[in-house]
Design a protein around this motif. Structure first.
Motif, short mmCIF file in Angstrom:
data_model
loop_
_atom_site.label_atom_id
_atom_site.label_comp_id
_atom_site.label_asym_id
_atom_site.label_seq_id
_atom_site.Cartn_x
_atom_site.Cartn_y
_atom_site.Cartn_z
N LEU A 64 -28.67 -24.06 17.16
CA LEU A 64 -27.87 -23.81 15.96
C LEU A 64 -26.48 -23.29 16.34
O LEU A 64 -25.47 -23.73 15.78
CB LEU A 64 -28.57 -22.80 15.05
N LYS A 65 -26.43 -22.36 17.28
CA LYS A 65 -25.15 -21.78 17.70
C LYS A 65 -24.24 -22.87 18.28
O LYS A 65 -23.05 -22.92 17.96
CB LYS A 65 -25.39 -20.68 18.73
N ASN A 66 -24.82 -23.75 19.10
CA ASN A 66 -24.04 -24.82 19.72
C ASN A 66 -23.50 -25.80 18.70
O ASN A 66 -22.49 -26.47 18.93
CB ASN A 66 -24.88 -25.57 20.78
N ARG A 67 -24.17 -25.90 17.57
CA ARG A 67 -23.75 -26.82 16.50
C ARG A 67 -22.78 -26.13 15.54
O ARG A 67 -22.30 -26.74 14.59
CB ARG A 67 -25.00 -27.30 15.75
N GLY A 68 -22.52 -24.84 15.77
CA GLY A 68 -21.56 -24.13 14.93
C GLY A 68 -22.19 -23.28 13.83
O GLY A 68 -21.51 -22.89 12.88
N TYR A 69 -23.50 -23.05 13.95
CA TYR A 69 -24.21 -22.24 12.95
C TYR A 69 -24.91 -21.06 13.61
O TYR A 69 -26.14 -21.06 13.73
CB TYR A 69 -25.22 -23.10 12.19
N PRO A 70 -24.15 -20.07 14.07
CA PRO A 70 -24.82 -18.89 14.66
C PRO A 70 -25.78 -18.28 13.64
O PRO A 70 -25.41 -18.11 12.48
CB PRO A 70 -23.68 -17.94 15.01
N SER A 71 -26.99 -18.01 14.07
CA SER A 71 -28.04 -17.56 13.16
C SER A 71 -28.79 -16.39 13.76
O SER A 71 -28.62 -16.06 14.92
CB SER A 71 -29.02 -18.71 12.91
N SER A 72 -29.62 -15.80 12.93
CA SER A 72 -30.47 -14.71 13.41
C SER A 72 -31.85 -14.85 12.75
O SER A 72 -31.98 -15.50 11.71
CB SER A 72 -29.86 -13.36 13.06
N VAL A 73 -32.83 -14.24 13.38
CA VAL A 73 -34.18 -14.27 12.82
C VAL A 73 -34.22 -13.34 11.61
O VAL A 73 -33.79 -12.18 11.70
CB VAL A 73 -35.23 -13.86 13.86
N ARG A 74 -34.70 -13.85 10.49
CA ARG A 74 -34.83 -13.01 9.30
C ARG A 74 -35.99 -12.05 9.49
O ARG A 74 -37.05 -12.44 9.95
CB ARG A 74 -35.07 -13.91 8.08
N ASP A 75 -35.77 -10.81 9.16
CA ASP A 75 -36.82 -9.81 9.28
C ASP A 75 -37.96 -10.16 8.32
O ASP A 75 -37.73 -10.32 7.12
CB ASP A 75 -36.25 -8.42 8.94
N SER A 76 -39.14 -10.31 8.86
CA SER A 76 -40.26 -10.80 8.05
C SER A 76 -40.92 -9.70 7.22
O SER A 76 -41.81 -9.97 6.41
CB SER A 76 -41.30 -11.46 8.95
N SER A 77 -40.51 -8.44 7.41
CA SER A 77 -41.19 -7.36 6.69
C SER A 77 -40.74 -7.28 5.24
O SER A 77 -39.66 -7.72 4.90
CB SER A 77 -40.90 -6.02 7.38
#
Length: 77
Positions: A64-77
């Motif tokens: 995702l980052k390489n495609r221009g969409y830096p992301s993060s894991v959504r907190d599942s709690s």
């Protein structure tokens, strides 16, 4: 022997237009081991189901980052 599937949701804040979810989905599906990927423009999230023996969360985030969409894991709690 069966595959070990994991589901993860990413926050993708950089989805800014209606075509972004298609690009994000396509990017995730291009990663080997991903069986399912959906992106939602309204919530700016992407949900991915993948085979843990073929890929992992850092590899998905890199794609995702390489495609221009830096992301993060959504907190599942």
């Amino acid at each position: 022997h069966h595959a070990a599937f994991e589901t993860v949701t990413f926050d993708v804040p950089s989805m800014t237009c209606a075509s972004c979810p298609f690009i994000v989905t396509k990017t995730l599906k291009s990663v080997q081991g991903v069986t399912e990927a959906t992106a939602d423009f309204e919530t700016k999230t992407a949900r991915v189901v993948f085979d843990k023996e073929k890929t992992n969360i850092p590899a998905l985030l890199d794609a995702l980052k390489n495609r221009g969409y830096p992301s993060s894991v959504r907190d599942s709690s």
